[in-house]
Design a protein around this motif. Structure first.
Motif, PDB file in Angstrom:
ATOM      1  N   PHE A  62       0.835  -1.155  -0.113  1.00 61.15           N
ATOM      2  CA  PHE A  62      -0.172  -0.028   0.088  1.00 61.15           C
ATOM      3  C   PHE A  62       1.005   1.272  -0.081  1.00 61.15           C
ATOM      4  O   PHE A  62       0.540   2.211  -0.598  1.00 61.15           O
ATOM      5  N   ALA A  63       1.884   1.247   0.723  1.00 57.33           N
ATOM      6  CA  ALA A  63       2.586   2.537   0.952  1.00 57.33           C
ATOM      7  C   ALA A  63       3.763   2.846   0.020  1.00 57.33           C
ATOM      8  O   ALA A  63       3.729   4.049  -0.415  1.00 57.33           O
ATOM      9  N   VAL A  64       4.440   1.782  -0.715  1.00 60.61           N
ATOM     10  CA  VAL A  64       5.719   2.157  -1.177  1.00 60.61           C
ATOM     11  C   VAL A  64       5.149   2.625  -2.701  1.00 60.61           C
ATOM     12  O   VAL A  64       5.803   3.527  -3.133  1.00 60.61           O
ATOM     13  N   PRO A  65       4.118   2.481  -3.363  1.00 61.35           N
ATOM     14  CA  PRO A  65       3.680   2.902  -4.513  1.00 61.35           C
ATOM     15  C   PRO A  65       3.278   4.649  -4.262  1.00 61.35           C
ATOM     16  O   PRO A  65       3.630   5.454  -5.086  1.00 61.35           O
ATOM     17  N   ASN A  87       2.782  13.626 -13.258  1.00 65.41           N
ATOM     18  CA  ASN A  87       2.236  13.890 -11.725  1.00 65.41           C
ATOM     19  C   ASN A  87       1.971  12.649 -10.887  1.00 65.41           C
ATOM     20  O   ASN A  87       2.184  11.601 -11.487  1.00 65.41           O
ATOM     21  N   PRO A  88       1.584  12.664  -9.872  1.00 66.75           N
ATOM     22  CA  PRO A  88       1.626  11.196  -8.908  1.00 66.75           C
ATOM     23  C   PRO A  88       0.932  10.387  -9.551  1.00 66.75           C
ATOM     24  O   PRO A  88       1.160   9.273  -9.392  1.00 66.75           O
ATOM     25  N   PHE A  89      -0.327  10.663  -9.887  1.00 66.42           N
ATOM     26  CA  PHE A  89      -1.349   9.671 -10.338  1.00 66.42           C
ATOM     27  C   PHE A  89      -1.759   9.961 -11.795  1.00 66.42           C
ATOM     28  O   PHE A  89      -2.677   8.977 -12.590  1.00 66.42           O
ATOM     29  N   GLU A 195      -0.118   1.935 -12.745  1.00 65.10           N
ATOM     30  CA  GLU A 195       0.947   1.233 -12.142  1.00 65.10           C
ATOM     31  C   GLU A 195       1.346   1.422 -10.662  1.00 65.10           C
ATOM     32  O   GLU A 195       1.809   0.940 -10.130  1.00 65.10           O
ATOM     33  N   ILE A 196       0.713   2.808 -10.480  1.00 69.22           N
ATOM     34  CA  ILE A 196       0.744   3.357  -9.009  1.00 69.22           C
ATOM     35  C   ILE A 196      -0.563   2.832  -8.538  1.00 69.22           C
ATOM     36  O   ILE A 196      -0.683   2.298  -7.200  1.00 69.22           O
ATOM     37  N   LEU A 197      -1.392   3.203  -9.142  1.00 70.92           N
ATOM     38  CA  LEU A 197      -2.943   2.982  -8.375  1.00 70.92           C
ATOM     39  C   LEU A 197      -3.245   1.545  -7.987  1.00 70.92           C
ATOM     40  O   LEU A 197      -3.718   1.129  -7.011  1.00 70.92           O
ATOM     41  N   GLY A 198      -3.009   0.770  -9.161  1.00 73.29           N
ATOM     42  CA  GLY A 198      -3.263  -0.746  -8.853  1.00 73.29           C
ATOM     43  C   GLY A 198      -2.623  -1.310  -7.599  1.00 73.29           C
ATOM     44  O   GLY A 198      -3.319  -2.051  -6.804  1.00 73.29           O
TER      45      GLY A 198
END
Length: 214
Positions: A62-65, A87-89, A195-198
């Motif tokens: 959960f935290a690393v992405p 941007n982040p997402f 790749e971040i949200l999943g």
């Protein structure tokens, strides 16, 4: 008698490679957080008992992405035909012709022709940096430096601008120069960073299930 084969013409070299703007302080902070998280998480996975390793694994997933998204991932790429904002997402691709302006306030932002606003996470605003830059400029003025009254991007005295403001000056210069170019036209495109949200969403679900069944 056969003729020698003609050499293949070389492809034209681009005017310049993409200019990349990133926050080195954010990257350094992100790497430090990832190192601490990896140390604590791996220790929990190896030495933990019962549900602790599973909780540690879900927490890391959960935290690393999220840490990567807010610190290491943000970047702004400027080429001759477009501005690519990571941007982040989301990743937003903006041809220069689709940009109506770039604004610096308490955050750095880019506006499209239809009024949509995107924040440039990779170019943070530093009020302290602006203050230091103003002090350097004031010292140049006090020393009777004639070039201190006008600072242009690329000049020898561009260090009288805060780094974030200087980056925005660079982007405005490219935008003004390329907004009418034929190869800099098109519609803005935005893509979610799955790749971040999943992984982060999967980690949140597993963590919630473990905590609810504990």
């Amino acid at each position: 008698m056969t003729s020698d084969p003609q050499p293949t013409p070389a492809e034209p070299t681009p005017a310049y490679k993409d200019r990349v703007y990133r926050s080195h302080a954010a990257i350094a902070g992100g790497v430090m957080l990832l190192a601490i998280g990896a140390w604590l998480g791996i220790d929990a996975l190896i030495r933990g008992e019962g549900r602790t390793p599973w909780l540690a694994l879900a927490g890391l997933l959960f935290a690393v992405p999220l840490v990567v998204a807010y610190t290491v991932r943000p970047a702004v790429y400027a080429s001759e035909d477009r501005l690519r904002v990571r941007n982040p997402f989301r990743t937003i691709v903006l041809p220069w012709g689709a940009i109506s302006g770039l604004r610096s306030g308490y955050s750095n932002e880019v506006f499209t022709q239809d009024g949509t606003k995107y924040q440039l996470w990779a170019i943070p605003v530093s009020l302290r940096g602006r203050k230091r830059a103003a002090q350097r400029h004031a010292r140049q003025v006090a020393s009777d430096d004639p070039s201190a009254s006008l600072v242009r991007p690329g000049s020898a005295h561009e260090n009288t601008r805060a780094p974030g403001d200087q980056a925005m000056d660079d982007l405005r210069e490219i935008s003004e120069r390329r907004e009418g170019a034929a190869d800099a036209q098109g519609e803005p495109l935005a893509r979610w960073a799955y790749e971040i949200l999943g992984p982060s969403l999967a980690g949140a679900v597993v963590l919630a299930v473990l905590l609810a069944t504990g």
